[in-house]
Design an enzyme around this catalytic site. Structure first.
Site, PDB file in Angstrom:
ATOM      1  N   HIS A  20     -10.633  58.142   5.705  1.00 20.81           N
ATOM      2  CA  HIS A  20     -10.225  59.452   6.212  1.00 20.81           C
ATOM      3  C   HIS A  20     -11.134  59.876   7.363  1.00 20.81           C
ATOM      4  CE1 HIS A  20      -9.645  63.996   5.441  1.00 20.81           C
ATOM      5  NE2 HIS A  20      -8.663  63.552   6.201  1.00 20.81           N
ATOM      6  N   ASP A  28      -4.744  52.334  27.679  1.00 19.95           N
ATOM      7  CA  ASP A  28      -4.099  51.636  28.785  1.00 19.95           C
ATOM      8  C   ASP A  28      -4.978  50.461  29.204  1.00 19.95           C
ATOM      9  OD1 ASP A  28      -6.146  52.670  30.467  1.00 19.95           O
ATOM     10  OD2 ASP A  28      -4.880  54.292  31.193  1.00 19.95           O
ATOM     11  N   HIS A 103     -10.811  64.031  30.659  1.00 18.35           N
ATOM     12  CA  HIS A 103     -10.878  62.571  30.522  1.00 18.35           C
ATOM     13  C   HIS A 103     -12.309  62.076  30.311  1.00 18.35           C
ATOM     14  CE1 HIS A 103      -9.445  58.511  30.722  1.00 18.35           C
ATOM     15  NE2 HIS A 103     -10.172  58.225  31.787  1.00 18.35           N
ATOM     16  N   TYR A 125      -4.044  57.562  32.468  1.00 20.30           N
ATOM     17  CA  TYR A 125      -4.374  58.405  31.313  1.00 20.30           C
ATOM     18  C   TYR A 125      -3.486  58.154  30.091  1.00 20.30           C
ATOM     19  CZ  TYR A 125      -6.860  60.691  35.076  1.00 20.30           C
ATOM     20  OH  TYR A 125      -7.658  60.945  36.170  1.00 20.30           O
ATOM     21  N   ALA A 126      -2.884  56.991  30.002  1.00 18.99           N
ATOM     22  CA  ALA A 126      -2.072  56.640  28.831  1.00 18.99           C
ATOM     23  C   ALA A 126      -3.002  56.114  27.742  1.00 18.99           C
ATOM     24  CB  ALA A 126      -1.000  55.617  29.194  1.00 18.99           C
ATOM     25  N   ASN A 127      -3.720  57.046  27.151  1.00 18.18           N
ATOM     26  CA  ASN A 127      -4.702  56.752  26.112  1.00 18.18           C
ATOM     27  C   ASN A 127      -4.620  57.844  25.053  1.00 18.18           C
ATOM     28  OD1 ASN A 127      -6.227  54.669  27.779  1.00 18.18           O
ATOM     29  ND2 ASN A 127      -6.526  56.485  29.041  1.00 18.18           N
TER      30      ASN A 127
END
Length: 136
Positions: A20, A28, A103, A125-127
């Site tokens: 947990h 990316d 970011h 920024y595809a994270n």
């Protein structure tokens, strides 16, 4: 054979080892990975596999309690992440919190991740950082 759509044994092992509030990053192709953080590198070529392809399969097994992504992500990317969060929440009946952070703060936070799963995605920024939840 497994019954879920995930075939990658490294991702399955990672998910099975999480507790947990542990964190993993779906990244990316360009996100820097801090030293000492395990990487599951799925990138084959630009766009393969895509960010959402990996995210969808990952969340078929992972219980997500919270997601964190960059403020700089485009409106389209942010909306698509939020749509998926709402879908997962509806499936589990549990809300999924999400935060948008600068970011630079996102990159700093990756230092506490259990692992980074690197995709072939080339969208800026595809994270996302996924915080594991519990199924009860």
């Amino acid at each position: 054979m497994k019954r879920t759509p995930m075939l990658n044994r490294h991702m399955s092992t990672l998910i099975a080892s999480l507790g947990h509030m542990d964190e993993i990053v779906v990244a990316d192709a360009g996100l820097p990975v801090p030293p000492g953080i395990d990487v599951i590198d799925l990138a084959v070529s630009p766009g393969v596999p895509g960010f959402f392809d990996v995210l969808d399969v990952l969340t078929s097994e992972l219980v997500v309690e919270k997601a964190v992504f960059a403020e700089e992500a485009s409106a389209e990317l942010a909306t698509e992440i939020e749509v998926r969060l709402a879908h997962w929440a509806a499936e589990t009946g549990k809300p999924i919190e999400h935060d948008r952070v600068p970011h630079e703060d996102f990159k700093t936070r990756t230092k506490q991740a259990r692992a980074v799963i690197r995709t072939g995605e080339c969208t800026p920024y595809a994270n996302v950082i996924l915080v594991s939840g519990v199924p009860f």
